[in-house]
Design an enzyme around this catalytic site. Structure first.
Site, mmCIF file in Angstrom:
data_model
loop_
_atom_site.group_PDB
_atom_site.id
_atom_site.type_symbol
_atom_site.label_atom_id
_atom_site.label_comp_id
_atom_site.label_asym_id
_atom_site.label_seq_id
_atom_site.Cartn_x
_atom_site.Cartn_y
_atom_site.Cartn_z
ATOM 1 C CB ALA A 65 60.711 87.273 -56.967
ATOM 2 N N GLY A 108 63.628 83.341 -58.001
ATOM 3 C CA GLY A 108 63.949 84.220 -59.128
ATOM 4 C C GLY A 108 65.451 84.361 -59.343
ATOM 5 C CD GLU A 111 62.092 81.349 -61.482
ATOM 6 O OE1 GLU A 111 62.013 82.268 -60.634
ATOM 7 O OE2 GLU A 111 61.093 80.751 -61.912
ATOM 8 C CD GLU A 131 60.251 79.832 -56.918
ATOM 9 O OE1 GLU A 131 60.647 78.672 -56.653
ATOM 10 O OE2 GLU A 131 60.822 80.578 -57.728
HETATM 11 N N1 CO8 Z 1 62.662 88.773 -50.772
HETATM 12 C C1 CO8 Z 1 62.734 89.798 -49.895
HETATM 13 N N2 CO8 Z 1 63.627 89.857 -48.888
HETATM 14 C C2 CO8 Z 1 64.489 88.840 -48.762
HETATM 15 C C3 CO8 Z 1 64.470 87.729 -49.625
HETATM 16 C C4 CO8 Z 1 63.505 87.716 -50.686
HETATM 17 N N3 CO8 Z 1 63.428 86.726 -51.587
HETATM 18 N N4 CO8 Z 1 65.433 86.854 -49.239
HETATM 19 C C5 CO8 Z 1 66.036 87.409 -48.174
HETATM 20 N N5 CO8 Z 1 65.468 88.604 -47.878
HETATM 21 C C6 CO8 Z 1 65.813 89.519 -46.791
HETATM 22 C C7 CO8 Z 1 65.351 88.980 -45.426
HETATM 23 O O1 CO8 Z 1 63.989 89.261 -45.234
HETATM 24 C C8 CO8 Z 1 66.263 89.725 -44.496
HETATM 25 O O2 CO8 Z 1 65.783 91.048 -44.333
HETATM 26 P P1 CO8 Z 1 65.695 91.715 -42.840
HETATM 27 O O3 CO8 Z 1 67.147 91.799 -42.410
HETATM 28 O O4 CO8 Z 1 65.064 93.035 -43.097
HETATM 29 O O5 CO8 Z 1 64.903 90.775 -42.004
HETATM 30 C C9 CO8 Z 1 67.581 89.806 -45.277
HETATM 31 O O6 CO8 Z 1 67.224 89.606 -46.645
HETATM 32 C C10 CO8 Z 1 68.579 88.747 -44.874
HETATM 33 O O7 CO8 Z 1 67.930 87.478 -44.976
HETATM 34 P P2 CO8 Z 1 67.927 86.405 -43.784
HETATM 35 O O8 CO8 Z 1 68.001 87.075 -42.456
HETATM 36 O O9 CO8 Z 1 66.763 85.486 -44.023
HETATM 37 O O10 CO8 Z 1 69.310 85.661 -44.080
HETATM 38 P P3 CO8 Z 1 69.697 84.153 -43.690
HETATM 39 O O11 CO8 Z 1 71.150 84.046 -43.964
HETATM 40 O O12 CO8 Z 1 69.187 83.810 -42.336
HETATM 41 O O13 CO8 Z 1 68.881 83.229 -44.745
HETATM 42 C C11 CO8 Z 1 68.033 82.603 -46.938
HETATM 43 C C12 CO8 Z 1 69.184 83.267 -46.126
HETATM 44 C C13 CO8 Z 1 68.007 81.099 -46.653
HETATM 45 C C14 CO8 Z 1 68.355 82.837 -48.420
HETATM 46 C C15 CO8 Z 1 66.688 83.240 -46.553
HETATM 47 O O14 CO8 Z 1 66.823 84.662 -46.630
HETATM 48 C C16 CO8 Z 1 65.540 82.852 -47.434
HETATM 49 O O15 CO8 Z 1 65.012 81.756 -47.301
HETATM 50 N N6 CO8 Z 1 65.100 83.765 -48.362
HETATM 51 C C17 CO8 Z 1 63.966 83.543 -49.212
HETATM 52 C C18 CO8 Z 1 64.293 82.554 -50.312
HETATM 53 C C19 CO8 Z 1 63.079 82.334 -51.177
HETATM 54 O O16 CO8 Z 1 62.073 81.794 -50.764
HETATM 55 N N7 CO8 Z 1 63.170 82.746 -52.449
HETATM 56 C C20 CO8 Z 1 62.104 82.587 -53.402
HETATM 57 C C21 CO8 Z 1 61.317 83.837 -53.477
HETATM 58 S S1 CO8 Z 1 59.862 83.665 -54.514
HETATM 59 C C22 CO8 Z 1 60.451 83.827 -56.107
HETATM 60 O O17 CO8 Z 1 61.599 84.064 -56.316
HETATM 61 C C23 CO8 Z 1 59.561 83.653 -57.300
HETATM 62 C C24 CO8 Z 1 58.147 83.759 -56.919
HETATM 63 C C25 CO8 Z 1 57.337 83.351 -58.100
HETATM 64 C C26 CO8 Z 1 55.941 83.852 -57.883
HETATM 65 C C27 CO8 Z 1 55.165 83.789 -59.157
HETATM 66 C C28 CO8 Z 1 54.121 84.863 -59.197
HETATM 67 C C29 CO8 Z 1 53.703 85.185 -60.605
#
Ligand code: CO8
Length: 257
Positions: A65, A108, A111, A131
């Site tokens: 997400a 997400g 999911e 998460e």
């Molecule tokens: N959301 C927003 N932006 C993202 C996300 C994300 N989930 N994942 C990556 N991006 C963005 C980065 O911020 C980056 O943007 P920018 O260039 O502007 O800085 C761009 O995508 C490229 O990402 P990275 O530079 O981080 O790329 P890497 O190759 O270094 O790393 C990873 C790749 C390992 C996938 C890393 O991006 C990462 O860890 N991403 C987040 C993964 C994560 O934690 N996902 C779970 C999100 S939470 C969710 O899905 C459910 C939440 C449930 C909440 C319940 C509430 C009701």
């Protein structure tokens, strides 16, 4: 129809949805939700389509997400809008939906893949529910669907440590149905979808419904449901055609009725 965050196209009898937010690794924001739900509904209603494939890019199916979109949300906002409930619309598609996953399928993203009917993974796929590392927990079905796919022990491991699972482990655990070379992913998923789309559509939808009912029903009720649906299939022209074609040693010509 053109969408902002996905590409939706028909190839033969298959509706292909490709997530297209490369700069954010296909993070799922509210626009992606609206686009995917609209595309899946349109394919579901299209008589020319028999199955769907959802895929992302080589690097990411979807990295979760959209963290930046949700980070400032308050509890009241999340509760009042019933944050994420919209994804339930996607799971109402009646035609089969295959997830074709390469690269990251996190949070997400994992999911969303699990909302599909089955997952074909590239050997590059990485699944996870990270998460907990963000101070939250899965909110789009991860705690429920992942547990049903891989069992309690592995689901707890994934949800509580936030670690990733590679494609081999995902196949071994029952999360994905098969693993293919990354270069062949979309082609393999399309082949599976085309095969499904060539079968009788009512039979396919009934079979999908019956498998899904196994999640909600006791075994006795599920078996009864299966038998009743099976009986009803003798009202299909396609049942007569499929069985006649077998007896006459020819290919069936299903007419979806
Ligand atoms: N959301 C927003 N932006 C993202 C996300 C994300 N989930 N994942 C990556 N991006 C963005 C980065 O911020 C980056 O943007 P920018 O260039 O502007 O800085 C761009 O995508 C490229 O990402 P990275 O530079 O981080 O790329 P890497 O190759 O270094 O790393 C990873 C790749 C390992 C996938 C890393 O991006 C990462 O860890 N991403 C987040 C993964 C994560 O934690 N996902 C779970 C999100 S939470 C969710 O899905 C459910 C939440 C449930 C909440 C319940 C509430 C009701």
């Amino acid at each position: 129809m053109a969408y902002e965050t996905i590409i939706a196209e028909t190839r033969g009898k298959v509706g292909l949805i490709t997530l297209n937010r490369p700069k954010a690794l296909n993070a799922l924001n509210s626009q992606v939700l609206a686009d995917i739900v609209a595309a899946a509904k349109a394919f579901d209603a299209d008589d020319g389509v028999g199955a769907m494939v959802v895929t992302g890019s080589e690097k990411a199916f979807a990295a979760g997400a959209d963290i930046k979109e949700m980070q400032a949300k308050s509890y009241v906002e999340a509760y009042l809008e019933d944050f994420f409930v919209g994804w339930e619309e996607f799971t109402r598609a009646r035609k089969p939906v295959i997830a074709a996953v390469a690269g990251y399928a996190l949070g997400g993203g994992c999911e969303l893949a699990m909302m599909c009917d089955f997952i074909i993974a590239a050997d590059s796929a990485k699944f996870g529910q990270p998460e907990i590392t963000l101070g939250v927990m899965p909110g789009m079905g991860g705690s429920q669907r992942l547990t049903r796919f891989v069992g309690k022990s592995k689901a707890m491991d994934m949800v509580l440590t936030g670690r990733m699972m590679d494609a081999t482990e995902a196949e071994r655990s029952g999360l994905v149905s098969r693993v293919v070379p990354a270069a062949d992913l979309v082609e393999e998923a399309m082949k599976a979808a085309e095969k499904i789309a060539d079968f009788s559509l009512p039979a396919v939808i009934m079979a999908k419904e019956a498998v899904n009912r196994s999640y909600d029903l006791t075994l006795a009720e599920g078996l009864r449901f299966e038998r009743r649906v099976f009986h009803s299939m003798f009202a299909l022209d396609d049942q007569k055609e499929g069985m006649a074609a077998f007896a006459e040693k020819r290919k069936p010509a299903f007419r979806n009725r």
